[in-house]
Design a protein around this motif. Structure first.
Motif, short mmCIF file in Angstrom:
data_model
loop_
_atom_site.label_atom_id
_atom_site.label_comp_id
_atom_site.label_asym_id
_atom_site.label_seq_id
_atom_site.Cartn_x
_atom_site.Cartn_y
_atom_site.Cartn_z
N ASN A 114 -7.88 -30.05 78.13
CA ASN A 114 -8.56 -31.34 77.91
C ASN A 114 -8.90 -31.54 76.43
O ASN A 114 -10.00 -31.98 76.09
CB ASN A 114 -9.84 -31.43 78.75
N SER B 1 -4.22 -38.83 81.69
CA SER B 1 -3.76 -40.18 82.00
C SER B 1 -4.08 -41.21 80.92
O SER B 1 -3.69 -42.37 81.06
CB SER B 1 -4.38 -40.66 83.32
N ASP C 100 -3.32 -30.86 77.58
CA ASP C 100 -4.00 -31.39 78.76
C ASP C 100 -4.63 -30.29 79.61
O ASP C 100 -5.63 -30.52 80.29
CB ASP C 100 -3.03 -32.23 79.59
N THR D 195 -9.92 -38.20 84.02
CA THR D 195 -8.60 -37.59 84.13
C THR D 195 -7.92 -37.67 82.77
O THR D 195 -7.20 -38.62 82.46
CB THR D 195 -7.76 -38.28 85.22
#
Length: 117
Positions: free
Chosen positions: A78, A31, A75, A28
């Motif tokens: 990624n 995070s 994000d 993830t």
């Protein structure tokens, strides 16, 4: 599994710019903090810049690059970026991105940055 893939390195003249990318997968991404390191042959790997998780996206820079490098993250893609401006010959190194996930260090394969006239 966790994978980090860097790109964007190359040869640039002093005073020039490069933008490195690190594409992450397998966890993830939003995070976790992400770090850019660099390593010169025969020397220890040194941290260049850190960006925290998306919650705050705070940043920290090594004194040697402060004001010249900018770390950022996307994000949705990624991806973490390292924008490098006003490059100097002493910035020549292999640049790696790094994440610590479940107490293990993960590294990409590195991308070579050479600053030379």
């Amino acid at each position: 599994q966790v994978q980090l893939v860097e790109s964007g390195g190359g040869l640039v003249q002093p005073g020039g710019s490069l933008k490195l990318s690190c594409v992450a997968s397998g966890f993830t991404f939003s995070s976790y903090p992400v770090r850019w390191y660099r390593q010169i042959p025969g020397k220890e790997r040194e941290v260049v810049a850190v960006i925290s998780s998306t919650r705050s996206s705070s940043t920290i820079y090594a004194n040697s690059v402060k004001g010249r490098f900018t770390i950022s993250r996307d994000d949705g893609g990624n991806t973490v970026y390292l924008q490098m401006n006003s490059l100097k010959p002493e910035d020549t190194a292999v640049y790696y991105c790094n994440v610590v996930w479940r107490q293990q260090n993960y590294w990409g394969q590195g991308t070579q940055v050479t600053v030379s006239s």
